[in-house]
Design an enzyme around this catalytic site. Structure first.
Site, short mmCIF file in Angstrom:
data_model
loop_
_atom_site.label_atom_id
_atom_site.label_comp_id
_atom_site.label_asym_id
_atom_site.label_seq_id
_atom_site.Cartn_x
_atom_site.Cartn_y
_atom_site.Cartn_z
N CYS A 89 0.94 -1.27 0.21
CA CYS A 89 -0.15 0.14 0.26
C CYS A 89 0.65 1.23 -0.06
CB CYS A 89 -0.75 -0.17 1.18
SG CYS A 89 -2.33 -1.34 1.52
N HIS A 152 -1.89 7.39 4.28
CA HIS A 152 -1.52 5.71 3.94
C HIS A 152 0.31 6.50 3.79
CE1 HIS A 152 -0.60 1.22 4.39
NE2 HIS A 152 -0.75 1.87 6.29
#
Length: 437
Positions: A89, A152
């Site tokens: 991610c 993120h």
């Protein structure tokens, strides 16, 4: 003060009917004149989370449960050879927003052989202040930028989106893992710009038992509202729409639960497909579809370790998320821009998520930074069918700072793979060891 309850109520009202008529009656706008941004088109990047190459009907998913995305491909350009920059991610998202491999932008680690780096809430670091992110450059042309969903790239204040070029944000700094015991660690916060509205599993419900959550509805509402406001103000916009419903634990709202042949993961895909379709329909309703470039893809391959109930499909490709085999790196990808991209095109050009950085700048009439190496290439000649080819550009497959493989044309060379020997296992170098991050 942002009203969380009102927002959740609005989301439930939207999904009480799946008809376009009622959807428009809930979020209504009337434009007095049509905006034309031909010279500086609006840009929407839709980045899914752990969605695999084989999750779309147009790419062979037998269930055929993605009618909106399949229609998007029929109206635009499909890229069967599109790659992420890293099978995890955080580094893949950093690569998208900087146009640079993680080994350049800092999202890698040297504390283990071929180990990726990401930013859960236990990690205090984030995106480097020396990096230049896409929305920072687009401000030069008056673009208003918003991220909806998962960030993120660091959860401390200096790493958050509004400190890195975005004007607006609705979402969370990390994935929706949990629920946690607050005496040990808190649940992940959800923000509206710089204001924390609440936390996952608390104010923002996710039912781990049933999989029910209204988060995708909220992200759809936030995206549409941003598009509408900027269109009314006649400002060019950049929307980075990054929902995370297909990341385990997967979730969907009540109208979609139990609807898919593929279980709960399929329910999440169906709701995301529906949401993509409605964003595109809103662009048409607002009369800005010819002035808006939209690109759909995923951050990495399907997380097969979340199977069998919460994992997607990588189609015919080997392995998945966290690996540098094709299943971990090759992504679904669709470009959509009516009046500019020839409908129904399938382009086999090797392309990368890092290409979205220089491509977006080129569409906006901006030059990329000249003080650093960029790994992304401008795809506008490919998108607009100009007489130019990029040729056999390479695709690099990294884990951490280890070059694992390279693809050029139809050939791929693996420089390092995993075995099942005890020696490799003890080094953390076999497949299972690498997945235990």
């Amino acid at each position: 003060m942002y009203n969380v309850a009102a927002h959740m109520t609005a989301a439930m009202r939207v999904m009480s009917s799946l008809t376009l008529t009622l959807f428009f009656s809930i979020i209504c706008c009337s434009l007095t004149e049509k905006l034309s941004n031909a010279s500086s088109p609006n840009i929407i990047i839709m980045l899914m989370d752990d969605m695999g190459w084989g999750d779309l009907g147009v790419l062979g998913q037998p269930s055929k449960e993605t009618p909106y995305l399949d229609a998007m491909a029929a109206q635009g350009m499909l890229f069967p050879n599109f790659y992420t920059a890293n099978p995890l991610c955080s580094p893949s998202r950093a690569a998208l927003l900087t146009g640079r491999l993680p080994v350049r932008n800092g999202f890698y680690t040297t504390n283990g052989h071929a180990r990726n780096a990401y930013t859960p809430q236990e990690i205090v670091g984030g995106i480097s202040k020396d990096e230049i992110l896409l929305p920072q450059i687009m401000k030069k042309k008056g673009y208003v930028s918003k991220i909806v969903g998962k960030w993120h790239l660091g959860h401390r204040p200096q790493y958050l989106p509004l400190k890195n070029g975005f004007d607006e944000w609705f979402g969370a700094p990390d994935c929706h893992f949990g629920p946690y015991n607050s005496s040990i660690r808190p649940n992940i916060p959800v923000y509206n710009n710089s204001e924390m509205l609440g936390r996952y599993y608390e104010e923002f419900k996710i039912d781990r038992k049933t999989g029910e959550s209204n988060l995708t509805q909220m992200y759809l509402l936030e995206g549409v509202d941003f598009i509408r406001r900027q269109t009314e103000a006649q400002r060019p916009f950049f929307l980075y729409w990054a929902p995370d419903a297909t990341h385990a634990p997967v979730y969907a709202s009540k109208p979609f639960l139990g609807q898919s042949q593929r279980g709960r993961y399929g329910d999440a895909v169906m709701e995301l497909d529906y949401s993509v379709g409605h964003i595109l329909l809103w662009l048409k309703r607002l009369g800005i579809e010819n002035d808006t470039f939209v690109f759909f893809t995923s951050d990495n391959g399907a997380a097969l370790t979340s199977g069998p109930n919460e994992a997607g499909s990588n189609g015919p490709f080997l392995c998945g998320k966290e690996t540098t085999f094709e299943g971990g790196m090759r992504e679904p990808a669709i470009a959509w821009w009516p009046g500019h991209i020839k409908a129904g095109t399938v382009n086999f050009q090797l392309a990368s998520v890092m290409d979205l950085f220089p491509t977006s700048l080129a569409l906006a009439g901006l030059s990329p930074p000249d003080d650093r190496a960029l790994d992304g290439l401008d795809l506008t000649p490919v998108l607009l069918n100009h007489p130019h080819k990029q040729g056999n550009r390479p695709i690099f497959y990294y884990r951490g700072n280890e070059l694992m493989a390279v693809r050029i044309g139809q050939y791929k060379a693996h420089y390092w793979t995993w075995s099942n020997s005890l020696e490799e296992f003890n080094k953390g170098g076999d497949l299972q060891g690498v997945l235990e991050e």
